[in-house]
Design a protein around this motif. Structure first.
Motif, PDB file in Angstrom:
ATOM      1  N   ILE A 187      -2.796  -1.630  -8.767  1.00 53.33           N
ATOM      2  CA  ILE A 187      -2.416  -1.758  -7.364  1.00 53.33           C
ATOM      3  C   ILE A 187      -1.938  -3.179  -7.086  1.00 53.33           C
ATOM      4  O   ILE A 187      -1.974  -3.636  -5.961  1.00 53.33           O
ATOM      5  CB  ILE A 187      -3.579  -1.381  -6.426  1.00 53.33           C
ATOM      6  N   SER A 233     -12.294   4.398  -9.013  1.00 51.56           N
ATOM      7  CA  SER A 233     -13.517   3.919  -8.380  1.00 51.56           C
ATOM      8  C   SER A 233     -14.711   4.777  -8.767  1.00 51.56           C
ATOM      9  O   SER A 233     -15.803   4.260  -9.061  1.00 51.56           O
ATOM     10  CB  SER A 233     -13.344   3.911  -6.859  1.00 51.56           C
ATOM     11  N   PRO A 275       0.810  -1.229   0.000  1.00 52.07           N
ATOM     12  CA  PRO A 275       0.000   0.000   0.000  1.00 52.07           C
ATOM     13  C   PRO A 275       0.838   1.272   0.000  1.00 52.07           C
ATOM     14  O   PRO A 275       0.395   2.299  -0.522  1.00 52.07           O
ATOM     15  CB  PRO A 275      -0.816  -0.129   1.299  1.00 52.07           C
ATOM     16  N   VAL A 302       1.490   2.836  -3.515  1.00 56.65           N
ATOM     17  CA  VAL A 302       0.341   3.169  -4.365  1.00 56.65           C
ATOM     18  C   VAL A 302      -0.153   4.570  -4.025  1.00 56.65           C
ATOM     19  O   VAL A 302      -0.276   4.941  -2.857  1.00 56.65           O
ATOM     20  CB  VAL A 302      -0.796   2.152  -4.154  1.00 56.65           C
ATOM     21  N   ASP A 303      -0.400   5.376  -5.062  1.00 56.48           N
ATOM     22  CA  ASP A 303      -1.012   6.678  -4.875  1.00 56.48           C
ATOM     23  C   ASP A 303      -2.530   6.487  -4.961  1.00 56.48           C
ATOM     24  O   ASP A 303      -3.092   6.325  -6.045  1.00 56.48           O
ATOM     25  CB  ASP A 303      -0.533   7.656  -5.959  1.00 56.48           C
ATOM     26  N   TRP A 304      -3.198   6.493  -3.828  1.00 61.76           N
ATOM     27  CA  TRP A 304      -4.617   6.136  -3.785  1.00 61.76           C
ATOM     28  C   TRP A 304      -5.528   7.210  -4.335  1.00 61.76           C
ATOM     29  O   TRP A 304      -6.735   7.005  -4.449  1.00 61.76           O
ATOM     30  CB  TRP A 304      -5.004   5.780  -2.345  1.00 61.76           C
ATOM     31  N   ARG A 305      -4.950   8.371  -4.703  1.00 61.24           N
ATOM     32  CA  ARG A 305      -5.775   9.367  -5.397  1.00 61.24           C
ATOM     33  C   ARG A 305      -6.302   8.808  -6.715  1.00 61.24           C
ATOM     34  O   ARG A 305      -7.446   9.054  -7.105  1.00 61.24           O
ATOM     35  CB  ARG A 305      -4.966  10.638  -5.654  1.00 61.24           C
ATOM     36  N   ALA A 343      -6.689   5.650  -7.396  1.00 63.63           N
ATOM     37  CA  ALA A 343      -7.664   4.604  -7.096  1.00 63.63           C
ATOM     38  C   ALA A 343      -9.035   5.203  -6.860  1.00 63.63           C
ATOM     39  O   ALA A 343     -10.059   4.644  -7.266  1.00 63.63           O
ATOM     40  CB  ALA A 343      -7.220   3.796  -5.877  1.00 63.63           C
ATOM     41  N   LEU A 344      -9.093   6.368  -6.195  1.00 61.14           N
ATOM     42  CA  LEU A 344     -10.363   7.046  -5.964  1.00 61.14           C
ATOM     43  C   LEU A 344     -10.979   7.501  -7.279  1.00 61.14           C
ATOM     44  O   LEU A 344     -12.190   7.362  -7.493  1.00 61.14           O
ATOM     45  CB  LEU A 344     -10.149   8.248  -5.042  1.00 61.14           C
ATOM     46  N   VAL A 386     -11.188   0.502  -8.720  1.00 62.63           N
ATOM     47  CA  VAL A 386     -10.079   0.582  -7.768  1.00 62.63           C
ATOM     48  C   VAL A 386      -8.944  -0.340  -8.195  1.00 62.63           C
ATOM     49  O   VAL A 386      -7.763   0.034  -8.174  1.00 62.63           O
ATOM     50  CB  VAL A 386     -10.550   0.207  -6.347  1.00 62.63           C
ATOM     51  N   GLY A 420      -5.483   2.097  -9.570  1.00 57.75           N
ATOM     52  CA  GLY A 420      -4.577   2.591  -8.541  1.00 57.75           C
ATOM     53  C   GLY A 420      -3.219   2.900  -9.154  1.00 57.75           C
ATOM     54  O   GLY A 420      -2.621   2.059  -9.824  1.00 57.75           O
TER      55      GLY A 420
END
Length: 299
Positions: free
Chosen positions: A251, A146, A134, A137-140, A142-143, A236, A240
């Motif tokens: 991801i 999603s 995790p 990973v740049d979860w921006r 992923a958002l 997602v 990611g």
């Protein structure tokens, strides 16, 4: 319009043409309106949220740009469907009754979470998917993935059920309604790009599931919850953005896992044999239940 489509007896050429034209309108209008809305809000957001991020010297405002655009597009798409039904069929769409929205959406989303979790669990336990750490990973992104996946799922679910399965069932019977839902889903998802054969079949089976949902529940909300939830979760997985590798938008580790190639690009977990098996079982079960409940009986 509704009375003409639902009338019994032999199908006349005029009735065929009317059913086809109205199906096309009710399928495409919400999709076009939704895409136009998300594009317009995103363009506006490029000025508003970038300006806010510049002033506060942080990227937090950018996190909400895509979700806000997607939420606006969902409202516009649903509103377009309601308006089209009101004008074309001279009724308010009971299939989108507000009272059944929360329980219907909740039921569909829970099913999507369970089904997607089971699929990814099978792929992980079999060694086909190896997740990234995790921290890498740049979860921006992923958002964003999603949010866009949720919008795509809602638009497909609305078109396949409201413009496809519902009208085809009324005009031609439940079997044709389910078949048309399957074909319509595969066409919408593959529009503009050639899907791998396995993914095309999986998408068609997903459309059949939505058609069977319509037959069993007579409401759009459960199917919308299922397709929207599935789209959000799939978004997602395939969107990611890893910090350590700017060229890969995933991801999971791109070069590890026996079947990891099935999860690359836009295909995502929809392009896998385990999903094929799950969709076949789901279609068989839903068709069996619909038959026992009399959904395939002539009326």
């Amino acid at each position: 319009m509704l009375e003409t489509l639902a009338q019994g007896g032999r199908m006349s050429l005029g009735r065929w043409v009317m059913a086809l034209v109205w199906t096309i309108i009710l399928t495409l209008a919400p999709c076009i309106a939704g895409v136009a809305a998300v594009t317009a809000v995103s363009v506006i957001g490029d000025f508003v949220f970038v300006e806010l991020a510049t002033r506060c010297d942080c990227y937090e405002p950018l996190l909400v740009k895509t979700p806000v655009a997607v939420l606006a597009a969902m409202v516009v798409a649903l509103g377009t469907y309601v308006l089209a039904v009101r004008l074309g069929e001279r009724r308010w769409p009971s299939e989108l009754a507000p009272a059944s929205a929360i329980p219907g959406l909740g039921f569909g989303i829970i099913l999507a979470v369970l089904a997607f979790g089971l699929l990814m669990g099978v792929l992980v336990l079999s060694g086909d998917v190896v997740w990234r750490s995790p921290a890498t990973v740049d979860w921006r992104w992923a958002l964003d993935g999603s949010s866009n996946g949720a919008l795509g799922g809602l638009l497909v679910g609305l078109a396949v059920q409201g413009g496809g399965a519902r009208l085809a069932t009324q005009a031609f019977g439940p079997v044709v309604g389910v078949v048309l839902a399957a074909l319509l889903a595969s066409w919408l998802v593959s529009f503009g790009e050639a899907l791998p054969p396995l993914q095309w079949v999986n998408v068609a089976l997903g459309g059949a599931i939505l058609g069977l949902f319509w037959l069993r529940y007579g409401r759009l909300w459960p199917g919308l919850g299922l397709s929207t939830g599935w789209g959000a979760l799939s978004g997602v997985v395939i969107a990611g953005y890893p910090v350590v590798d700017g060229e890969d938008t995933s991801i999971y580790e791109p070069w590890q896992g026996h079947l990891i190639a099935w999860l690359r690009g836009t295909g995502g977990p929809e392009n896998s044999v385990p999903l094929l098996a799950g969709c076949v079982l789901a279609v068989a079960f839903l068709a069996w239940r619909a038959r026992k409940e009399g959904c395939f009986s002539d009326t």
